[in-house]
Design a protein around this motif. Structure first.
Motif, PDB file in Angstrom:
ATOM      1  N   ASP A  67     -27.042 -43.472  39.485  1.00 34.31           N
ATOM      2  CA  ASP A  67     -25.796 -44.091  39.948  1.00 34.31           C
ATOM      3  C   ASP A  67     -24.856 -43.001  40.425  1.00 34.31           C
ATOM      4  O   ASP A  67     -24.665 -41.987  39.735  1.00 34.31           O
ATOM      5  N   ALA A  68     -24.273 -43.212  41.620  1.00 33.25           N
ATOM      6  CA  ALA A  68     -23.304 -42.259  42.183  1.00 33.25           C
ATOM      7  C   ALA A  68     -21.904 -42.818  42.006  1.00 33.25           C
ATOM      8  O   ALA A  68     -21.670 -44.015  42.202  1.00 33.25           O
ATOM      9  N   ASP A  69     -20.967 -41.950  41.642  1.00 37.23           N
ATOM     10  CA  ASP A  69     -19.606 -42.435  41.398  1.00 37.23           C
ATOM     11  C   ASP A  69     -18.777 -42.569  42.670  1.00 37.23           C
ATOM     12  O   ASP A  69     -17.680 -43.113  42.649  1.00 37.23           O
ATOM     13  N   SER A  70     -19.303 -42.081  43.803  1.00 35.31           N
ATOM     14  CA  SER A  70     -18.581 -42.206  45.061  1.00 35.31           C
ATOM     15  C   SER A  70     -19.562 -42.037  46.218  1.00 35.31           C
ATOM     16  O   SER A  70     -20.511 -41.257  46.118  1.00 35.31           O
ATOM     17  N   VAL A  71     -19.312 -42.772  47.307  1.00 33.78           N
ATOM     18  CA  VAL A  71     -20.170 -42.644  48.483  1.00 33.78           C
ATOM     19  C   VAL A  71     -19.376 -42.213  49.715  1.00 33.78           C
ATOM     20  O   VAL A  71     -19.925 -42.145  50.811  1.00 33.78           O
ATOM     21  N   ILE A  72     -18.101 -41.917  49.558  1.00 32.59           N
ATOM     22  CA  ILE A  72     -17.305 -41.382  50.655  1.00 32.59           C
ATOM     23  C   ILE A  72     -16.401 -40.294  50.105  1.00 32.59           C
ATOM     24  O   ILE A  72     -15.767 -40.463  49.053  1.00 32.59           O
ATOM     25  N   MET A  73     -16.384 -39.156  50.783  1.00 29.93           N
ATOM     26  CA  MET A  73     -15.644 -37.996  50.296  1.00 29.93           C
ATOM     27  C   MET A  73     -14.974 -37.273  51.451  1.00 29.93           C
ATOM     28  O   MET A  73     -15.401 -37.400  52.609  1.00 29.93           O
ATOM     29  N   CYS A  74     -13.952 -36.520  51.119  1.00 27.91           N
ATOM     30  CA  CYS A  74     -13.393 -35.561  52.060  1.00 27.91           C
ATOM     31  C   CYS A  74     -14.099 -34.223  51.848  1.00 27.91           C
ATOM     32  O   CYS A  74     -14.693 -33.983  50.789  1.00 27.91           O
ATOM     33  N   LYS A  75     -14.052 -33.372  52.836  1.00 25.31           N
ATOM     34  CA  LYS A  75     -14.672 -32.056  52.698  1.00 25.31           C
ATOM     35  C   LYS A  75     -14.013 -31.298  51.540  1.00 25.31           C
ATOM     36  O   LYS A  75     -12.798 -31.292  51.403  1.00 25.31           O
ATOM     37  N   ILE A 133     -19.904 -30.185  54.821  1.00 23.40           N
ATOM     38  CA  ILE A 133     -19.856 -30.446  56.261  1.00 23.40           C
ATOM     39  C   ILE A 133     -19.760 -31.947  56.470  1.00 23.40           C
ATOM     40  O   ILE A 133     -20.406 -32.730  55.760  1.00 23.40           O
ATOM     41  N   CYS A 134     -18.954 -32.375  57.431  1.00 22.26           N
ATOM     42  CA  CYS A 134     -18.696 -33.795  57.627  1.00 22.26           C
ATOM     43  C   CYS A 134     -19.931 -34.527  58.154  1.00 22.26           C
ATOM     44  O   CYS A 134     -20.855 -33.918  58.693  1.00 22.26           O
ATOM     45  N   GLY A 135     -19.908 -35.854  57.997  1.00 23.14           N
ATOM     46  CA  GLY A 135     -20.990 -36.695  58.482  1.00 23.14           C
ATOM     47  C   GLY A 135     -21.753 -37.352  57.348  1.00 23.14           C
ATOM     48  O   GLY A 135     -21.497 -37.098  56.167  1.00 23.14           O
ATOM     49  N   PRO A 136     -22.725 -38.195  57.680  1.00 14.85           N
ATOM     50  CA  PRO A 136     -23.527 -38.852  56.651  1.00 14.85           C
ATOM     51  C   PRO A 136     -24.568 -37.905  56.063  1.00 14.85           C
ATOM     52  O   PRO A 136     -25.112 -37.052  56.759  1.00 14.85           O
ATOM     53  N   ALA A 137     -24.846 -38.064  54.782  1.00 12.31           N
ATOM     54  CA  ALA A 137     -25.856 -37.236  54.109  1.00 12.31           C
ATOM     55  C   ALA A 137     -26.484 -38.046  52.982  1.00 12.31           C
ATOM     56  O   ALA A 137     -25.842 -38.935  52.408  1.00 12.31           O
ATOM     57  N   VAL A 138     -27.729 -37.732  52.683  1.00  8.10           N
ATOM     58  CA  VAL A 138     -28.462 -38.435  51.627  1.00  8.10           C
ATOM     59  C   VAL A 138     -28.460 -37.580  50.369  1.00  8.10           C
ATOM     60  O   VAL A 138     -28.815 -36.403  50.401  1.00  8.10           O
ATOM     61  N   ILE A 139     -28.033 -38.167  49.269  1.00  5.85           N
ATOM     62  CA  ILE A 139     -28.091 -37.499  47.971  1.00  5.85           C
ATOM     63  C   ILE A 139     -28.978 -38.330  47.046  1.00  5.85           C
ATOM     64  O   ILE A 139     -29.199 -39.516  47.275  1.00  5.85           O
ATOM     65  N   GLY A 140     -29.477 -37.696  45.998  1.00  2.00           N
ATOM     66  CA  GLY A 140     -30.281 -38.424  45.026  1.00  2.00           C
ATOM     67  C   GLY A 140     -31.565 -37.697  44.689  1.00  2.00           C
ATOM     68  O   GLY A 140     -31.707 -36.485  44.920  1.00  2.00           O
ATOM     69  N   VAL A 141     -32.511 -38.442  44.155  1.00  2.00           N
ATOM     70  CA  VAL A 141     -33.782 -37.886  43.704  1.00  2.00           C
ATOM     71  C   VAL A 141     -34.727 -37.792  44.902  1.00  2.00           C
ATOM     72  O   VAL A 141     -34.980 -38.774  45.596  1.00  2.00           O
ATOM     73  N   LYS A 142     -35.255 -36.589  45.125  1.00  2.00           N
ATOM     74  CA  LYS A 142     -36.181 -36.383  46.235  1.00  2.00           C
ATOM     75  C   LYS A 142     -37.630 -36.605  45.797  1.00  2.00           C
ATOM     76  O   LYS A 142     -38.439 -37.145  46.553  1.00  2.00           O
ATOM     77  N   ILE A 162     -38.401 -44.259  44.582  1.00  2.00           N
ATOM     78  CA  ILE A 162     -37.502 -43.201  45.039  1.00  2.00           C
ATOM     79  C   ILE A 162     -36.424 -43.735  45.978  1.00  2.00           C
ATOM     80  O   ILE A 162     -35.282 -43.271  45.969  1.00  2.00           O
ATOM     81  N   SER A 163     -36.774 -44.730  46.777  1.00  2.00           N
ATOM     82  CA  SER A 163     -35.803 -45.267  47.737  1.00  2.00           C
ATOM     83  C   SER A 163     -34.593 -45.887  47.044  1.00  2.00           C
ATOM     84  O   SER A 163     -33.509 -45.975  47.630  1.00  2.00           O
ATOM     85  N   GLU A 164     -34.769 -46.316  45.795  1.00  2.00           N
ATOM     86  CA  GLU A 164     -33.660 -46.897  45.048  1.00  2.00           C
ATOM     87  C   GLU A 164     -32.853 -45.837  44.299  1.00  2.00           C
ATOM     88  O   GLU A 164     -31.876 -46.178  43.626  1.00  2.00           O
ATOM     89  N   MET A 165     -33.285 -44.596  44.405  1.00  2.00           N
ATOM     90  CA  MET A 165     -32.582 -43.519  43.705  1.00  2.00           C
ATOM     91  C   MET A 165     -31.924 -42.538  44.672  1.00  2.00           C
ATOM     92  O   MET A 165     -31.732 -41.375  44.364  1.00  2.00           O
ATOM     93  N   THR A 166     -31.631 -43.023  45.871  1.00  2.00           N
ATOM     94  CA  THR A 166     -30.923 -42.215  46.859  1.00  2.00           C
ATOM     95  C   THR A 166     -29.716 -42.991  47.380  1.00  2.00           C
ATOM     96  O   THR A 166     -29.724 -44.231  47.428  1.00  2.00           O
ATOM     97  N   TYR A 167     -28.698 -42.247  47.760  1.00  2.00           N
ATOM     98  CA  TYR A 167     -27.483 -42.838  48.315  1.00  2.00           C
ATOM     99  C   TYR A 167     -27.111 -42.086  49.586  1.00  2.00           C
ATOM    100  O   TYR A 167     -27.282 -40.863  49.671  1.00  2.00           O
ATOM    101  N   THR A 168     -26.603 -42.829  50.560  1.00  2.00           N
ATOM    102  CA  THR A 168     -26.051 -42.197  51.755  1.00  2.00           C
ATOM    103  C   THR A 168     -24.548 -42.077  51.571  1.00  2.00           C
ATOM    104  O   THR A 168     -23.847 -43.097  51.440  1.00  2.00           O
ATOM    105  N   VAL A 169     -24.071 -40.857  51.507  1.00  2.00           N
ATOM    106  CA  VAL A 169     -22.643 -40.615  51.359  1.00  2.00           C
ATOM    107  C   VAL A 169     -22.064 -40.202  52.707  1.00  2.00           C
ATOM    108  O   VAL A 169     -22.762 -39.623  53.552  1.00  2.00           O
ATOM    109  N   SER A 170     -20.812 -40.513  52.917  1.00  2.00           N
ATOM    110  CA  SER A 170     -20.117 -40.175  54.165  1.00  2.00           C
ATOM    111  C   SER A 170     -19.023 -39.172  53.862  1.00  2.00           C
ATOM    112  O   SER A 170     -18.208 -39.383  52.950  1.00  2.00           O
ATOM    113  N   VAL A 171     -19.018 -38.090  54.634  1.00  2.00           N
ATOM    114  CA  VAL A 171     -18.024 -37.029  54.447  1.00  2.00           C
ATOM    115  C   VAL A 171     -17.028 -37.090  55.604  1.00  2.00           C
ATOM    116  O   VAL A 171     -17.414 -36.971  56.775  1.00  2.00           O
TER     117      VAL A 171
END
Length: 412
Positions: A67-75, A133-142, A162-171
């Motif tokens: 579980d990720a506590d946030s999916v959108i962040m500032c740099k 660095i800004c933009g979308p990125a995938v975090i989680g278990v590889k 594994i697909s359920e253990m990754t999140y796309t975060v936006s910076v």
């Protein structure tokens, strides 16, 4: 090759430890106690088979969630990803090995984790991801595997998706400070002053930042600044007219963010030699190039807004080119949020030619991560064909802004 070496290290380490244990058992059998020693040798020889069989019990009885506590962040901000490992067997688990995704844009505090869980219990570990660095990125278990007790063999955990253990975060991108005297901005403003195709004026809004009094028209008097000549009205009325400070002239410019960026086509040594991204590793260069185009497009947009221009921002959306009118800081904030999840395509339409025809004004600033040969050919072809009256200033430019002229050729 590097990945293969990394995968072999645990195997080699486990084999060394195993053969060392067998050797000690043989020495014990030969020199100390034969009966007990040979029993130990037999046990050690059979141990890998027993270890593998026991490990196979856990392949479908280890459950992992995260579980990720946030999916959108500032740099510069961070988010935490919590990974929960549950043991569904009556024995303690062998080591559960988790490799975490780690990108130049969003970096992980640790890349590799090993955890053991007691019978019918749950253990957790937390990974801290920092936005760089800004933009979308995938975090989680590889990747997720369970190793045998000797560390010789490892198996994928079948009960974990594994697909359920990754999140796309936006910076969210920053807005680079761009002055109105910047070569790209000043060149676009110069072209806009001579290419304005309307006489529209608008009252200056009281609360608009960067606003200044506009102009009405009167007959030209020698000594008046040429930049205040209303060329459109002058051409229609057959005499030179200059603008007065009664209302605001609505000058228009379009900002276009390139839709295509093929990272594989970039010659990284040449980019590194430019010195724009000092200290960056090769794997981060393309991400920084994409960020540079996005953040400078926002900076250029703000520079025009501060001078009371009517700005239309174009980017490629899910359903084609989308236009975002930008008039104030609220519009810029909405654009930043939109661009936090913006991804460049490998191929596609790079210029919203039809959409720009419906816009007021005939000048655009085209912001691209990489001015490649395909883009050069497309812009030159459009210029040679003389389609429309649009003039385009390209960012970035190594020396001075490159201008695509509708009359053919290129102007600097």
């Amino acid at each position: 090759m590097k990945m293969k070496i990394n995968k072999l290290k645990p195997l080699l380490g486990g084999l060394v430890n195993y053969f060392a244990a067998v050797a000690l058992a043989v020495i014990f059998a030969l020199f100390l106690s034969g009966r007990v020693g040979w029993f130990l040798v037999t046990a050690f020889v059979a141990a890998p088979v027993i270890s593998v069989l026991m490990t196979l019990m856990f392949v479908r009885r280890i459950y992992v969630s995260c579980d990720a506590d946030s999916v959108i962040m500032c740099k510069g901000d961070s988010c935490e990803l919590t990974v929960n490992v549950t043991n569904g067997v009556f024995l303690p688990t062998p080591p559960v090995l988790a490799d975490m995704s780690d990108l130049p844009s969003v970096t992980a505090s640790e890349k590799h984790y090993s955890i053991s869980v007691l019978p019918f219990d749950t253990e957790s570990f937390t990974v801290c991801y920092k936005a760089v660095i800004c933009g979308p990125a995938v975090i989680g278990v590889k990747s997720l595997r369970v190793s045998d007790y000797f560390g010789i063999f490892s198996f994928e955990i079948k009960s974990a998706d594994i697909s359920e253990m990754t999140y796309t975060v936006s910076v969210i991108p920053d807005i680079v400070r761009v002055n109105f005297s910047d070569p790209v901005v000043s060149r676009a403003a110069e072209l806009s002053a001579f290419a304005d195709d309307s006489e529209d004026t608008t009252d200056a809004p009281a609360g608009k930042f960067g606003g200044f009094p506009g102009y009405d028209s009167r007959e030209y008097v020698p000594g008046d600044p040429l930049k205040r000549i209303n060329w459109k009205q002058s051409a229609k009325r057959g005499k030179l007219l200059v603008r007065l400070d009664d209302e605001t002239v609505s000058s228009a410019v379009s900002i276009v963010l390139d839709s295509v960026f093929d990272k594989e086509s970039v010659f990284l040594p040449a980019v590194a030699a430019e010195g724009r991204f000092l200290g960056a590793e090769n794997e981060a260069l393309t991400a920084l190039m994409a960020q540079d185009a996005i953040e400078h497009s926002l900076g250029i947009t703000r520079a025009f807004i501060m001078q009371n221009y009517s700005v239309s921002y174009f980017l490629m959306g899910k359903n084609g080119w989308e236009c975002f009118p930008a008039a104030d800081e609220n519009d810029l904030a909405a654009l930043r949020t939109e661009l936090a999840s913006y991804s460049f395509l490998k191929t596609g339409t790079r210029f919203p030619e039809e959409e720009l025809k419906n816009q007021k004004g005939s000048v655009s600033v085209f912001c691209t991560p990489y001015l490649d040969n395909a883009l050069n050919e497309q812009l030159s072809s459009e210029a040679a064909d003389g389609r429309g009256a649009l003039q385009t200033v390209i960012y970035p430019s190594a020396v001075s802004p490159r201008v695509n002229s509708p009359k053919g050729g290129e102007a600097e």
